[in-house]
Motif scaffolding. Structure first.
Motif, PDB file in Angstrom:
ATOM      1  N   PHE A 116       0.700  -1.156  -0.083  1.00 55.51           N
ATOM      2  CA  PHE A 116       0.184   0.011  -0.014  1.00 55.51           C
ATOM      3  C   PHE A 116       0.685   1.314  -0.058  1.00 55.51           C
ATOM      4  CE2 PHE A 116      -3.774  -2.233   2.296  1.00 55.51           C
ATOM      5  CZ  PHE A 116      -4.132  -2.640   1.096  1.00 55.51           C
ATOM      6  N   LEU A 117       1.930   1.139   0.434  1.00 53.35           N
ATOM      7  CA  LEU A 117       2.899   2.420   0.559  1.00 53.35           C
ATOM      8  C   LEU A 117       4.005   2.403  -0.238  1.00 53.35           C
ATOM      9  CD1 LEU A 117       3.289   2.411   4.701  1.00 53.35           C
ATOM     10  CD2 LEU A 117       1.594   3.946   3.159  1.00 53.35           C
ATOM     11  N   GLY A 118       4.099   1.208  -1.145  1.00 49.49           N
ATOM     12  CA  GLY A 118       5.274   1.585  -2.106  1.00 49.49           C
ATOM     13  C   GLY A 118       6.594   1.452  -1.807  1.00 49.49           C
ATOM     14  N   ARG A 119       6.741   0.451  -0.817  1.00 49.54           N
ATOM     15  CA  ARG A 119       8.155  -0.154  -0.193  1.00 49.54           C
ATOM     16  C   ARG A 119       8.540  -1.396  -0.804  1.00 49.54           C
ATOM     17  NH1 ARG A 119       9.047   2.487   4.991  1.00 49.54           N
ATOM     18  NH2 ARG A 119       9.276   0.782   6.026  1.00 49.54           N
ATOM     19  N   VAL A 120       9.845  -1.567  -0.717  1.00 50.93           N
ATOM     20  CA  VAL A 120      10.227  -2.549  -1.248  1.00 50.93           C
ATOM     21  C   VAL A 120      10.142  -3.836  -0.181  1.00 50.93           C
ATOM     22  CG1 VAL A 120      12.229  -3.988  -2.188  1.00 50.93           C
ATOM     23  CG2 VAL A 120      11.742  -1.734  -3.117  1.00 50.93           C
ATOM     24  N   HIS A 121       9.736  -4.926  -0.360  1.00 49.76           N
ATOM     25  CA  HIS A 121       9.397  -6.138   0.552  1.00 49.76           C
ATOM     26  C   HIS A 121       9.778  -7.372   0.319  1.00 49.76           C
ATOM     27  CE1 HIS A 121       7.127  -7.413   4.013  1.00 49.76           C
ATOM     28  NE2 HIS A 121       7.138  -8.782   3.480  1.00 49.76           N
ATOM     29  N   VAL A 122      10.363  -8.279   0.808  1.00 47.92           N
ATOM     30  CA  VAL A 122      10.986  -9.393   0.489  1.00 47.92           C
ATOM     31  C   VAL A 122      10.049 -10.495   1.302  1.00 47.92           C
ATOM     32  CG1 VAL A 122      12.836 -11.236   0.130  1.00 47.92           C
ATOM     33  CG2 VAL A 122      13.415  -8.618   0.043  1.00 47.92           C
ATOM     34  N   GLY A 147      10.595 -10.065   5.137  1.00 52.75           N
ATOM     35  CA  GLY A 147      10.191  -8.671   5.696  1.00 52.75           C
ATOM     36  C   GLY A 147      10.539  -7.502   4.785  1.00 52.75           C
ATOM     37  N   THR A 148      10.061  -6.311   5.164  1.00 49.03           N
ATOM     38  CA  THR A 148      10.763  -5.086   4.673  1.00 49.03           C
ATOM     39  C   THR A 148      12.142  -5.114   4.299  1.00 49.03           C
ATOM     40  OG1 THR A 148       8.965  -3.720   5.553  1.00 49.03           O
ATOM     41  CG2 THR A 148      10.687  -2.448   4.585  1.00 49.03           C
ATOM     42  N   LEU A 149      12.560  -4.655   3.067  1.00 51.76           N
ATOM     43  CA  LEU A 149      13.934  -4.622   2.646  1.00 51.76           C
ATOM     44  C   LEU A 149      14.691  -3.671   3.674  1.00 51.76           C
ATOM     45  CD1 LEU A 149      16.376  -5.337   0.779  1.00 51.76           C
ATOM     46  CD2 LEU A 149      15.731  -3.100  -0.268  1.00 51.76           C
ATOM     47  N   ASN A 150      15.642  -4.511   4.403  1.00 49.93           N
ATOM     48  CA  ASN A 150      16.587  -3.597   5.459  1.00 49.93           C
ATOM     49  C   ASN A 150      17.769  -4.320   5.528  1.00 49.93           C
ATOM     50  OD1 ASN A 150      16.340  -5.945   7.640  1.00 49.93           O
ATOM     51  ND2 ASN A 150      14.111  -5.540   7.529  1.00 49.93           N
ATOM     52  N   GLY A 151      18.715  -3.818   6.725  1.00 54.07           N
ATOM     53  CA  GLY A 151      19.791  -4.072   6.708  1.00 54.07           C
ATOM     54  C   GLY A 151      20.273  -5.506   7.057  1.00 54.07           C
ATOM     55  N   SER A 152      19.149  -6.339   7.374  1.00 57.31           N
ATOM     56  CA  SER A 152      19.286  -8.023   7.863  1.00 57.31           C
ATOM     57  C   SER A 152      18.942  -8.750   6.573  1.00 57.31           C
ATOM     58  CB  SER A 152      18.485  -8.152   8.893  1.00 57.31           C
ATOM     59  OG  SER A 152      17.346  -8.068   8.404  1.00 57.31           O
ATOM     60  N   ASN A 153      18.420  -8.164   5.589  1.00 58.78           N
ATOM     61  CA  ASN A 153      18.003  -8.939   4.280  1.00 58.78           C
ATOM     62  C   ASN A 153      18.498  -8.502   3.011  1.00 58.78           C
ATOM     63  OD1 ASN A 153      16.195  -6.974   3.933  1.00 58.78           O
ATOM     64  ND2 ASN A 153      14.333  -8.345   4.235  1.00 58.78           N
ATOM     65  N   LEU A 154      19.479  -7.596   3.158  1.00 58.43           N
ATOM     66  CA  LEU A 154      20.008  -7.121   1.686  1.00 58.43           C
ATOM     67  C   LEU A 154      20.500  -8.002   0.743  1.00 58.43           C
ATOM     68  CD1 LEU A 154      22.307  -4.286   3.219  1.00 58.43           C
ATOM     69  CD2 LEU A 154      19.991  -4.166   2.479  1.00 58.43           C
ATOM     70  N   SER A 155      20.760  -9.256   1.192  1.00 64.79           N
ATOM     71  CA  SER A 155      21.375 -10.407   0.452  1.00 64.79           C
ATOM     72  C   SER A 155      20.306 -11.105  -0.312  1.00 64.79           C
ATOM     73  CB  SER A 155      22.443 -11.241   1.053  1.00 64.79           C
ATOM     74  OG  SER A 155      21.686 -12.045   1.975  1.00 64.79           O
ATOM     75  N   HIS A 156      18.969 -10.728  -0.160  1.00 53.85           N
ATOM     76  CA  HIS A 156      17.871 -11.370  -0.534  1.00 53.85           C
ATOM     77  C   HIS A 156      17.535 -10.822  -2.004  1.00 53.85           C
ATOM     78  CE1 HIS A 156      16.405 -13.485   3.443  1.00 53.85           C
ATOM     79  NE2 HIS A 156      17.747 -13.264   3.238  1.00 53.85           N
ATOM     80  N   ALA A 213      14.719  -4.313  -9.128  1.00 47.86           N
ATOM     81  CA  ALA A 213      15.058  -5.039  -7.932  1.00 47.86           C
ATOM     82  C   ALA A 213      14.332  -6.446  -7.924  1.00 47.86           C
ATOM     83  CB  ALA A 213      14.461  -4.320  -6.584  1.00 47.86           C
ATOM     84  N   LEU A 214      15.041  -7.503  -7.842  1.00 49.85           N
ATOM     85  CA  LEU A 214      14.536  -8.506  -8.039  1.00 49.85           C
ATOM     86  C   LEU A 214      15.171  -9.723  -6.733  1.00 49.85           C
ATOM     87  CD1 LEU A 214      13.129 -10.576 -10.150  1.00 49.85           C
ATOM     88  CD2 LEU A 214      15.346 -11.269 -10.881  1.00 49.85           C
ATOM     89  N   PRO A 215      14.188 -10.288  -6.162  1.00 46.92           N
ATOM     90  CA  PRO A 215      14.315 -11.263  -5.176  1.00 46.92           C
ATOM     91  C   PRO A 215      15.191 -12.268  -5.614  1.00 46.92           C
ATOM     92  CG  PRO A 215      12.106 -10.424  -4.987  1.00 46.92           C
ATOM     93  CD  PRO A 215      12.642  -9.907  -6.407  1.00 46.92           C
ATOM     94  N   ARG A 216      16.156 -12.774  -4.910  1.00 48.45           N
ATOM     95  CA  ARG A 216      16.855 -13.892  -5.293  1.00 48.45           C
ATOM     96  C   ARG A 216      16.020 -15.261  -5.275  1.00 48.45           C
ATOM     97  NH1 ARG A 216      22.209 -12.997  -5.703  1.00 48.45           N
ATOM     98  NH2 ARG A 216      22.910 -11.149  -4.902  1.00 48.45           N
ATOM     99  N   GLU A 217      15.010 -15.391  -4.127  1.00 48.25           N
ATOM    100  CA  GLU A 217      14.097 -16.509  -4.392  1.00 48.25           C
ATOM    101  C   GLU A 217      12.680 -16.142  -4.533  1.00 48.25           C
ATOM    102  OE1 GLU A 217      14.645 -18.494  -0.838  1.00 48.25           O
ATOM    103  OE2 GLU A 217      16.815 -18.990  -0.910  1.00 48.25           O
TER     104      GLU A 217
END
Length: 276
Positions: free
Chosen positions: A138-144, A148-157, A169-173
């Motif tokens: 709804f807010l136009g934020r990148v989510h994996v 969860g929301t793209l953040n410092g803990s899931n950058l490699s995703h 931006a393309l999720p690896r899985e």
């Protein structure tokens, strides 16, 4: 017209769109310029600030089954917990509302004094679409999905690659059954979430299109977007416009059953697409 308000608020849980619209230029929301070639997952994640609550007004335009409806609305969110959407066509009087949590979806039709309350899987069909994921949509934020929301803990995703006019931006899985990706323009604003079903429907592409953004306490977020999908062969399209966004203030969201209303089985959710 009798069922349109109820259908519009149901359709808010869907996340596909058949066409793309031109993004309205709004300037660089971050106040700095990063070229497409330089954009990294770290830079993209740094634009998405944390938040606790959101409440706003706005407007919904809905089309489906050859009919259309416009209504004022109110929206409230508790980050990662719940979403409340209220349809208020005139004088601020609520006629319908939907409340989504990670466990239940409640849809209330106050005009006909009826409601549906079911497990949220009724809408997600087994796809890991959490409340947090819906909020990011709804807010136009990148989510994996799944982390969860793209953040410092899931950058490699995710990976980010250049494309004509911006980047992708393309999720690896990917989740079984469909592929999804985010499109960004030359100013690194998210312009679309595209979903491509796999298998027999592989050629069908759906997307959420973000038409305008504003810089907020949560970073750049969409304030105008289009969402559409198909249910039982009927095309449903929503245009959402938000205004007067207020962040991190106390909000009240209840998913209690309404008193003295007739409860419908969850299967009635899709039957509402039938004729009056």
């Amino acid at each position: 017209m009798k069922k349109l308000i109820f259908l519009a608020i149901i359709a808010l849980a869907a996340t596909g769109c058949k066409t793309q619209k031109k993004v309205v230029p709004t300037g660089n929301a971050t106040g700095s310029t990063v070229t497409t070639a330089q954009l990294t997952p770290t830079q993209l994640a740094s634009r998405q600030s944390t938040w606790s609550t959101l409440q706003c007004g706005g407007h919904i335009d809905f089309t489906g089954g050859g009919k259309s409806l416009g209504s004022n609305m109110q929206m409230r969110m508790e980050c990662g917990k719940s979403i409340y959407i209220s349809m208020r066509p005139a004088l601020g009087i609520e006629v319908a509302r939907m409340v989504i949590t990670d466990s239940t979806v409640l849809v209330v039709d106050k005009i006909h004094r009826r409601y549906i309350k079911e497990n949220v899987s009724l809408l997600t069909a087994g796809i890991p679409i959490t409340v947090a994921a819906l909020q990011d949509i709804f807010l136009g934020r990148v989510h994996v999905l799944g982390s969860g929301t793209l953040n410092g803990s899931n950058l490699s995703h995710i990976t980010i690659s250049p494309r004509d006019g911006g980047s992708v931006a393309l999720p690896r899985e990917q989740f079984k059954g469909f592929d999804y990706q985010y499109l960004l323009d030359e100013q690194n604003r998210v312009t679309a979430l595209q979903v491509r079903p796999t298998g027999a429907a592989r050629n069908a592409t759906y997307a959420v299109n973000y038409l305008d953004q504003a810089l907020t306490k949560a970073g750049p977020v969409a304030v105008s977007l289009d969402i559409s999908t198909q249910i039982k062969g009927n095309s449903l399209t929503l245009s959402l416009d938000y205004e007067n966004l207020k962040w991190n203030e106390k909000v009240e969201i209840s998913n209690e059953d309404p008193g003295n209303y007739k409860r419908y089985d969850g299967k009635e959710l899709l039957k509402l697409l039938g004729n009056d």
